[in-house]
Write an enzyme that holds these catalytic residues in place. Structure first.
Site, PDB file in Angstrom:
ATOM      1  N   GLU A 146      -3.087 -44.800 -15.394  1.00  0.00           N
ATOM      2  CA  GLU A 146      -2.749 -44.467 -16.630  1.00  0.00           C
ATOM      3  C   GLU A 146      -1.303 -44.452 -16.898  1.00  0.00           C
ATOM      4  O   GLU A 146      -0.535 -44.321 -15.713  1.00  0.00           O
ATOM      5  CB  GLU A 146      -3.338 -43.082 -16.848  1.00  0.00           C
ATOM      6  N   SER A 150      -3.038 -29.313 -11.137  1.00  0.00           N
ATOM      7  CA  SER A 150      -2.180 -30.528 -11.229  1.00  0.00           C
ATOM      8  C   SER A 150      -0.799 -30.279 -11.722  1.00  0.00           C
ATOM      9  O   SER A 150      -0.156 -29.668 -11.347  1.00  0.00           O
ATOM     10  CB  SER A 150      -2.978 -31.237 -12.121  1.00  0.00           C
TER      11      SER A 150
END
Ligand SMILES: CC(=O)N[C@H]1[C@@H](OP(=O)(O)O)O[C@H](CO)[C@@H](O)[C@@H]1O
Ligand SMILES: [Mg+2]
Length: 580
Positions: free
Chosen positions: A409, A99
């Site tokens: 988020e 990521s």
């Protein structure tokens, strides 16, 4: 499950390693075994061999996990195959990526059949396998997974896998393939892809030919689905200015360019920046969504003039943030909270416009959501807001309880989930007026535009663009929906972060005892002050978050709490200068 390890491997040694893996695999394949235990025993001999051979091949900074990286991935292959057997041979996804983390890291993630994250009980197995150090332990874990889940070993297993652009990817793919093939798993190599594309294709493969078909299980099917839905959600509204996109020098650069080819320049023009996936060391380096969010500044490699619109993706393109530089030269960030507010308000307006009052929209946030966003959602928009612990699995789960659940988020990872009832109401509804039919068409388009499996930077980008085009809004217009409270996130290195335990969706510490009371006493001194402390789930640190009415007060609060944690809860590695 997300396992992050560190290693560096030279090309010549990699070749030696490939040969060793090849020979060992052939030897393994030549052997036939009648029971799964025998088979797994042989795999574990191989694992041990690779682990031992790997040691001299690995250079640079190492951890125990790094030594065992290949065997971890090999084990994950076996676990994915077992999961597929358990679920009637459904296709399981495996993504090799780390990521937003540094280029030298890598990790692996399993995806369940409908594109959701791996079921929690199996996450535990993955953690056990990743942490086990000897073959007896590994055999026992695998035996207990087989027995505990009544797995029929004779069932076929199917796995689709992909990787991002990290240099360590190809070697790890080989270890994964070996693990999968050692238990006779059928394998689809989906190549270099974004994480959300792997989630998409996993769901498509498992729903193909059914009434719940999610789309064509190919990369071009993904682009076609998104671009068709984007066109439908925009209607005949005219284009706004071009969007500059920092792709973190990762896989998002390749895929954004392909997506852009499917979209008419008259509707959306993207300018791709930070697309160097060839030069080593550039992935996520001083750029990308995580860097922009934490440093609250422009990424390296992207200069934008005042008023221009820009966005950043992370290294596997499952997060996105927007930003611009205002007329005073101030950097303005539109993070996941702003996306959640924009998306939910647009969806609520559409639902109202077509009089579908029985469809309830809710928003899911974590403790890191800016207090102003929560206030705006609850008090101005009057939308229900749930707060859950950090981590996509918690948000996704909570969002699925609403008819339409919007979750993001603050760091830019999120999506919108439509329940099956909501989908069927939206698809079967008919309206009299042209205006209402138009709103219905847009709502339907959003159900296809938004990736239902996981947060997806490319899909989220098109969602934001579609809304801005519909409203003919600039980023400044969007930013003015509410004003963020100044906020600061600080890492504190402590000798043992496991002594920290929290409750109340991670907003209140229960251990170490007494620490929360001290934090509360500090927070009280600041207007609009809020601060909480929690151990990270992905890094060996404790995170301190603070917000307050002004930048100065916010920083003072954040660094005072960080200092308190450092002094009272085993701070180590030198007390940072800025801690108060
Ligand atoms: C404050 C923060 O950004 N935390 C991140 C980070 O989790 P931690 O548990 O805080 O390390 O990584 C997670 C996985 O990418 C992401 O879901 C989460 O939002
Ligand atoms: Mg990511």
């Amino acid at each position: 499950m997300y396992t992050t390890v560190y290693y560096i491997c030279s090309p010549s040694k990699l070749v030696a390693y490939v040969v060793i893996i090849g020979i060992t695999s052939l030897v393994l394949l030549a052997l036939s075994f009648f029971t799964i235990v025998h088979l797994l025993h042989s795999c574990l001999d191989y694992i041990r061999e690779v682990a031992i051979i790997s040691k001299p091949l690995l250079l640079g900074q190492m951890t125990i996990e790094a030594d065992l990286l290949d065997s971890v991935i090999f084990n994950v292959g076996i676990l994915a195959a077992l999961r597929s057997k358990k679920l009637d041979s459904k296709v399981i996804g495996v993504m090799i990526t780390a990521s937003h983390n540094p280029e030298r890291d890598n990790g692996v993630k399993l995806v369940d059949p409908y594109g959701e994250m791996l079921e929690q009980s199996w996450e535990e197995y993955a953690t056990q396998l990743a942490n086990s150090q000897n073959e007896d332990e590994i055999v026992e874990i695998i035996k207990s997974i087989v027995a505990g889940n009544n797995i029929d070993e004779t069932k076929a297993a199917n796995v689709v896998y992909a990787r991002d652009t990290r240099p360590s990817g190809p070697a790890l793919v080989m270890a994964l393939e070996d693990g999968l093939k050692s238990v006779g798993c059928e394998v689809i190599d989906f190549g270099v892809k974004t994480t959300p594309q792997l989630h998409y294709v996993t769901r498509c493969l498992n729903t193909k030919g059914t009434e719940k078909s999610y789309g064509e299980p190919t990369e071009s099917g993904y682009y076609k689905k998104l671009s068709d839905a984007f066109r439908n959600s925009v209607g005949d509204k005219s284009r706004i200015s071009e969007l500059y996109v920092d792709c973190a020098n990762g896989v998002g650069a390749l895929k954004l360019k392909e997506l852009a080819e499917h979209i008419d320049n008259d509707i959306l023009k993207v300018v791709v920046a930070n697309d160097d996936i060839k030069t080593q060391g550039k992935l996520n380096h001083l750029c990308g969504a995580d860097y922009v969010k934490t440093s609250q500044r422009l990424p390296l490699g992207l200069e934008i003039e005042k008023g221009k619109r820009a966005a950043s993706l992370d290294g596997d393109a499952d997060r996105i943030l927007y930003y611009f530089v205002d007329e005073n030269g101030t950097f303005k960030l539109l993070d996941g909270d702003k996306i959640a507010v924009l998306a939910s308000s647009f969806i609520i307006d559409l639902v109202k416009a077509v009089s579908l009052e029985n469809i309830k929209v809710g928003v899911v946030q974590t403790a890191y959501a800016n207090g102003s966003s929560t206030k705006y959602l609850e008090n101005t928009m009057k939308v229900p807001v749930s707060c859950v612990p950090t981590g996509v699995k918690h948000l996704h789960h909570e969002a699925s309880k609403y008819d339409i659940g919007v979750y993001f988020e603050a760091n830019g990872h999120g999506t919108v989930l439509f329940s099956s009832e909501a989908l069927s109401i939206i698809s079967s509804a008919r309206r009299e007026t042209e205006e209402q039919e138009g709103a219905l068409k847009r709502l339907r388009a959003l159900t296809n535009l938004i990736n239902q499996t996981v947060g997806d930077a490319l899909s989220d980008m098109l969602l934001v663009e579609a809304i801005l085009i519909n409203k003919q809004w600039t980023l400044k217009d969007w930013d003015q929906m509410y004003t963020d409270l100044p906020n600061r996130l600080v890492k504190v290195v402590v000798s043992d972060r496991h002594i920290f335990e929290s409750t109340n969706a991670e907003r209140t510490l229960v251990k170490p005892e007494g620490l929360q009371e001290e934090v509360d006493a500090l927070v009280k001194k600041y207007k609009d002050g809020r601060s909480f402390v929690r151990p990270s789930g992905t890094e060996d640190v404790v995170r301190v978050y603070a917000e307050a009415a002004t930048r100065e007060e916010c920083d003072e609060l954040a660094y005072t709490v960080a200092g308190l944690v450092y002094d009272k809860a085993g701070g180590t590695g030198g007390r940072p200068e800025e801690f108060l």
